[in-house]
Design a protein around this motif. Structure first.
Motif, PDB file in Angstrom:
ATOM      1  N   THR A 436      22.215  40.800  20.314  1.00  0.00           N
ATOM      2  CA  THR A 436      21.994  39.351  20.427  1.00  0.00           C
ATOM      3  C   THR A 436      20.351  39.370  20.574  1.00  0.00           C
ATOM      4  OG1 THR A 436      23.828  39.042  21.643  1.00  0.00           O
ATOM      5  CG2 THR A 436      22.064  37.347  21.951  1.00  0.00           C
ATOM      6  N   ASP A 465      15.535  40.796  17.455  1.00  0.00           N
ATOM      7  CA  ASP A 465      17.048  41.216  17.326  1.00  0.00           C
ATOM      8  C   ASP A 465      16.929  42.897  16.746  1.00  0.00           C
ATOM      9  OD1 ASP A 465      20.221  39.545  16.260  1.00  0.00           O
ATOM     10  OD2 ASP A 465      19.508  41.903  16.735  1.00  0.00           O
ATOM     11  N   TYR A 476      14.793  30.027  14.925  1.00  0.00           N
ATOM     12  CA  TYR A 476      14.449  29.472  16.390  1.00  0.00           C
ATOM     13  C   TYR A 476      15.156  27.933  16.221  1.00  0.00           C
ATOM     14  CZ  TYR A 476      11.658  33.395  17.138  1.00  0.00           C
ATOM     15  OH  TYR A 476      11.291  34.790  17.498  1.00  0.00           O
ATOM     16  N   LYS A 516      16.196  28.227  21.414  1.00  0.00           N
ATOM     17  CA  LYS A 516      17.506  28.971  20.988  1.00  0.00           C
ATOM     18  C   LYS A 516      16.995  29.899  19.974  1.00  0.00           C
ATOM     19  CE  LYS A 516      22.121  28.452  19.426  1.00  0.00           C
ATOM     20  NZ  LYS A 516      23.106  27.480  19.112  1.00  0.00           N
ATOM     21  N   GLU A 518      18.645  32.618  17.299  1.00  0.00           N
ATOM     22  CA  GLU A 518      20.129  32.854  16.693  1.00  0.00           C
ATOM     23  C   GLU A 518      19.963  33.856  15.626  1.00  0.00           C
ATOM     24  OE1 GLU A 518      21.877  29.263  15.733  1.00  0.00           O
ATOM     25  OE2 GLU A 518      23.995  29.961  15.719  1.00  0.00           O
ATOM     26  N   ASP A 519      21.056  34.567  15.729  1.00  0.00           N
ATOM     27  CA  ASP A 519      20.919  35.490  14.189  1.00  0.00           C
ATOM     28  C   ASP A 519      22.047  34.866  13.199  1.00  0.00           C
ATOM     29  OD1 ASP A 519      23.019  38.117  15.723  1.00  0.00           O
ATOM     30  OD2 ASP A 519      23.620  36.125  14.960  1.00  0.00           O
ATOM     31  N   GLY A 522      25.264  33.955  14.432  1.00  0.00           N
ATOM     32  CA  GLY A 522      25.730  32.735  15.756  1.00  0.00           C
ATOM     33  C   GLY A 522      25.374  33.388  16.948  1.00  0.00           C
ATOM     34  N   LYS A 523      25.033  34.828  16.929  1.00  0.00           N
ATOM     35  CA  LYS A 523      24.681  35.466  18.249  1.00  0.00           C
ATOM     36  C   LYS A 523      23.300  34.664  18.780  1.00  0.00           C
ATOM     37  CE  LYS A 523      27.557  39.672  18.166  1.00  0.00           C
ATOM     38  NZ  LYS A 523      27.406  40.921  18.157  1.00  0.00           N
ATOM     39  N   TYR A 524      23.261  34.324  20.196  1.00  0.00           N
ATOM     40  CA  TYR A 524      21.860  33.547  20.555  1.00  0.00           C
ATOM     41  C   TYR A 524      21.793  34.007  21.666  1.00  0.00           C
ATOM     42  CZ  TYR A 524      25.055  30.201  22.562  1.00  0.00           C
ATOM     43  OH  TYR A 524      25.846  29.661  23.525  1.00  0.00           O
ATOM     44  N   SER A 525      20.553  33.508  22.208  1.00  0.00           N
ATOM     45  CA  SER A 525      19.985  33.642  23.412  1.00  0.00           C
ATOM     46  C   SER A 525      19.156  32.453  23.799  1.00  0.00           C
ATOM     47  CB  SER A 525      19.462  35.041  23.937  1.00  0.00           C
ATOM     48  OG  SER A 525      18.279  35.345  23.284  1.00  0.00           O
TER      49      SER A 525
END
Length: 843
Positions: A436, A465, A476, A516, A518-519, A522-525
């Motif tokens: 993530t 990532d 972002y 946010k 996001e790759d 859809g994985k995000y932090s």
């Protein structure tokens, strides 16, 4: 007339002949037409009347059996006379449609422990034909060892009686079902139509398979040098149900003769006695592997044979073998993070020691990154298939290592020579999207000056990532209640203000929102951003113009105040100073609070008069207010100060001193006193009205009762200074006395309120009276005013409205009343007392 023929029904696939006669014996001609807009399916020969089919009929496409009308005609060519009749064409059905299956494709999932004879699926097919041609029956195409059967009428698919499904044997079954109609005629022949479909049956795993041993057959050896507790061999078994495996427990079922034991969890077989005490050279142990259920109950089990031989030679080292013979390097390519417990099946490794007994016993050890893989078995006797099992899936990470390198060691255990062998195991890893995006910190703190133009950069956030390729690209975005004024670049992570945004620290100085990362999958932090709008010194101090005229009592300070609208210190911290004063060097100012006071040596009005040499008491001071910003702003104001002495003493004086800068406080007190007096007056009036109403009932005749004029009451005003009682106290006492008299009169049956009287002027100080001056009598009205005429110590001027008015100057210090506020309060109290004493006339 006379010519005609009866209607004839035409049936599909038959040829008809129209028959007609002419009474005169002439030949006739025939015709055939259809309704307008209808397709012509038939044709008639004019001379013979033979009707033939010219277009193929399909009942399912064009159903005309009840609606298509046919017009046929007959005419005489000689006389051109016509006879016309109408008829209808009926189309009968033929078996020309195949059954059609519904809801294709057929896929069904069945647990492997489903009982025989259970229904697992139902197929359905329809046939558009009528009659027997539209009925459908089902059957399965026969295949060897089929486990299913189908009901011919309902289409229900069942497991054959006596048959069972086995996930471990076959995970998927394919069954072909045939739908057949009841048959019917087509082109004069009997025809049966069929269609077929394939049913895919997926078998679901269940706990129905016993454990299986890995690496059988097992051989172990006992050497002469072995001691009790020595490891002979380690067996390994796994649950046959791979979908949800149970733990395994090991035990020796038979054949040990008390010379061997096994660890119930690891499967390690150990020697329990000395080799010299062994009775046989060959032992065949039956080892039992049982599944352990959720409640520690033993379930299915499997028994295998472990052959243990007693040997005493050692002349061959261990050797690793691959598929093509001896090999010391093995390579494998696989994806990162395989499931824990998975066997690396791509490694085909066999290890062998040609010695016998203890000389062929060695231990396998995997050297490399710790606790990532483990080797099974760990102890080998003579020969074994080497199995590498994943122990720590997290450590097999492409982002940390693109390949893993291990050393597989085989070292003899109980031999003096300690022969050994080494093989390299290289595992090449393939990347997956297992990471993530992560920000460099959980929150970002940014500062931006207020009034920055739109589009100004605020802060740059960074997220990485670790995955490779497109999986490592990060985008972002920004959201949150505080994000309205900000934007973020989707690839660089730079946060900047909206083009139209205006930041003002005085309006709002703190913003927080979330970013946010996001790759592509859809994985995000998330990270939180805190933005502080830095205050700039953009507001000068401002004085309140309404408070630039002050009255200063000697010994007490006056205060000026300026306000700076900046949001933060030191921009809004104000420092006061005196720029100029007239006269000079007589005032001091507190640089922090703005309090102005006289120099300590000015203690009386005489000193003030000596300084100015003027009678005017108003002095001017130019006060500067400077804020603490850089650069700083300054504001100046001229403060006019009226110098006077304290006219009163005691609590009232203290109150007035405290209220001089807050006139609302003094006004509130006066309003409170007036409200109390009004309430008392209302209560008294109400009581009098109620009493008079009651009196009128007893004596209807009304009389006007006037209160007898009482003697004029003397007001015992005393000088405010140097006398026991102050004027305020005297006035208060008089108010209480008048109130008491009114209450007393109200209690009497026939009240006689006195007429209103005005208080007399207080007598002048004794020091100012002449011996020959006679006392003046009281007058009905009095008007007094106290004004400050000059800074010198002059007595107050009192004016009396009477028969003759005389000004009497006073030079006593006690008669100096210079406070206009005291005079105003006193006048209001006198006015209220006069109003209270008026209007005591009742009916």
């Amino acid at each position: 007339p006379g010519r005609g023929f009866s209607p004839i029904r035409l049936t599909l696939l038959r040829v008809y002949t129209l028959n007609g006669t002419d009474p005169e014996g002439d030949s006739v001609r025939y015709g055939l037409t259809f309704e307008k807009g209808s397709k012509e399916y038939f044709r008639v020969e004019p001379k013979s009347g033979r009707v033939t089919l010219i277009s193929e009929l399909d009942r399912e496409v064009s159903y005309i059996c009840s609606s298509a009308a046919v017009i046929y005609s007959m005419y005489d060519p000689s006389y051109l006379t016509y006879v016309v009749e109408k008829g209808r064409v009926f189309v009968t059905d033929a078996n020309d449609e195949k059954p059609e299956f519904l809801n294709l494709p057929f896929i069904v999932s069945v647990p492997e422990d489903t009982e025989a004879g259970s229904s697992i699926f139902k197929v359905q097919a329809v046939d558009k034909d009528l009659g027997s041609g539209g009925s459908v029956t089902y059957f399965l195409q026969t295949t060897p060892n089929t486990k299913f059967t189908i009901d011919g009428h309902s289409g229900v698919l069942r497991i054959k009686p006596g048959e069972y499904l086995d996930y471990e044997t076959s995970k998927t079954h394919f069954v072909t079902v045939v739908a057949k109609d009841g048959g019917g005629k087509y082109n004069g022949k009997h025809q049966v139509m069929t269609s077929s479909a394939t049913i895919t049956i997926n078998v679901l795993d269940a706990q129905d398979s016993p454990p299986t041993f890995v690496g059988t057959p097992y051989f172990g050896y006992v050497y002469e040098v072995s001691v009790p507790g020595s490891e002979i061999f380690t067996v390994f078994a796994k649950d046959g149900d791979q979908g949800n495996p149970n733990p395994i427990q090991y035990s020796i079922f038979n054949g040990s003769d008390g010379s061997f034991s096994i660890n119930s969890s690891s499967g390690c077989i150990t020697l329990t006695t000395y080799p010299i005490q062994l009775k046989n050279e060959l032992y065949e142990l039956q080892v039992k592997a049982s599944e352990v259920g959720p409640e520690n109950q033993l379930l299915d089990y499997t028994i295998t044979m472990v052959t243990i031989r007693v040997v005493d030679l050692n002349n061959h080292p261990p050797t690793f073998y691959g598929e093509n013979g001896p090999q010391n390097r093995f390579e494998l390519t696989m994806y990162e993070h395989p499931p824990e417990g998975e066997i690396l099946r791509g490694l085909k490794i066999t290890v062998n020691d040609s010695d016998q007994g203890a000389n062929a016993k060695f231990r396998l050890r995997l050297v490399g990154p710790g606790r990532v893989l483990r080797v099974v078995p760990q102890t080998v006797l003579n020969e074994a298939q080497v199995t590498i099992i994943v122990e720590n899936s997290t450590a097999i990470d492409y982002e940390k290592y693109t390949f893993l390198s291990f050393k597989l060691l085989a070292v003899e255990i109980d031999t003096p020579e300690r022969f050994s062998a080494t093989a390299d195991i290289i595992i090449h890893l393939l990347d997956t999207n297992d990471n993530t995006p992560k920000f460099s910190t959980d929150f970002y703190i940014a500062r931006i000056p207020e009034n920055s133009p739109g589009g100004s950069n605020v802060v740059s956030v960074t997220a990485t990532d670790l995955d490779s390729g497109l999986w490592g690209d990060v985008k972002y975005s920004i959201y949150g209640s505080g994000a309205d004024l900000f934007l973020i670049h989707p690839t660089s992570g730079i946060i900047y203000t909206q083009p139209w945004a205006t930041l003002d620290a005085e309006v709002k100085s703190k913003y927080n929102f979330y970013v946010k990362a996001e790759d592509t999958e859809g994985k995000y932090s998330l990270a939180e951003v805190f933005v502080t709008v830095l205050d700039l010194n953009d507001h000068p101090p401002e004085f309140d113009e309404n408070f630039l005229e002050k009255t200063m009592i000697i010994g007490a300070p006056v205060k000026v105040e300026a306000v700076d609208d900046d949001a933060e210190e030191p921009n809004n911290v104000i420092e006061y100073s005196i720029m100029k004063a007239d006269p000079e060097n007589v005032f001091d100012i507190n640089t922090s609070t703005g309090e102005i006071k006289l120099k300590p040596f000015i203690k009386s009005m005489e000193i003030v008069q000596n300084i100015t040499r003027q009678k005017d008491c108003k002095w001017s001071v130019v006060v500067q207010a400077r804020d603490g910003g850089s650069p700083s702003f300054t504001t100046t104001a001229v403060v006019k100060i009226d110098i006077t002495e304290n006219p009163l003493s005691g609590p009232m004086a203290a109150f007035l001193m405290q209220s001089r800068d807050n006139p609302l406080k003094a006004l509130g007190m006066v309003a409170g006193v007036i409200s109390v007096m009004v309430m008392v007056t209302v209560l008294i009036s109400t009581a009098m009205y109620m009493r008079n109403t009651k009196s009128n009932r007893i004596a209807p005749a009304r009389r006007i009762i006037r209160r007898k004029r009482r003697e004029q009451q003397q007001w015992n005003f005393k000088t405010p200074f140097g006398q026991p009682d102050s004027p305020d106290k005297v006035v208060a006492d008089d108010v209480e006395s008048n109130t008491a008299n009114r209450n007393k009169n109200n209690n009497s049956s026939w009240p006689k309120p006195p007429p209103p009287t005005a208080p007399v002027l207080p007598p002048p100080p004794l020091a100012n009276l002449r011996v020959t001056e006679r006392q003046r009598s009281a007058v009905p009205t009095i008007s007094g005013s106290l004004t400050s005429r000059s800074c010198s110590r002059t007595s107050s001027q009192k004016s009396l409205t009477s028969k003759d008015t005389e000004d009497r100057p006073s030079q006593s210090k006690e008669g100096n009343v210079s406070s206009a506020l005291v005079s105003e309060l006193k006048k209001k109290l006198e006015q209220k007392i006069i109003e209270a004493n008026q209007g005591y006339y009742y009916y």
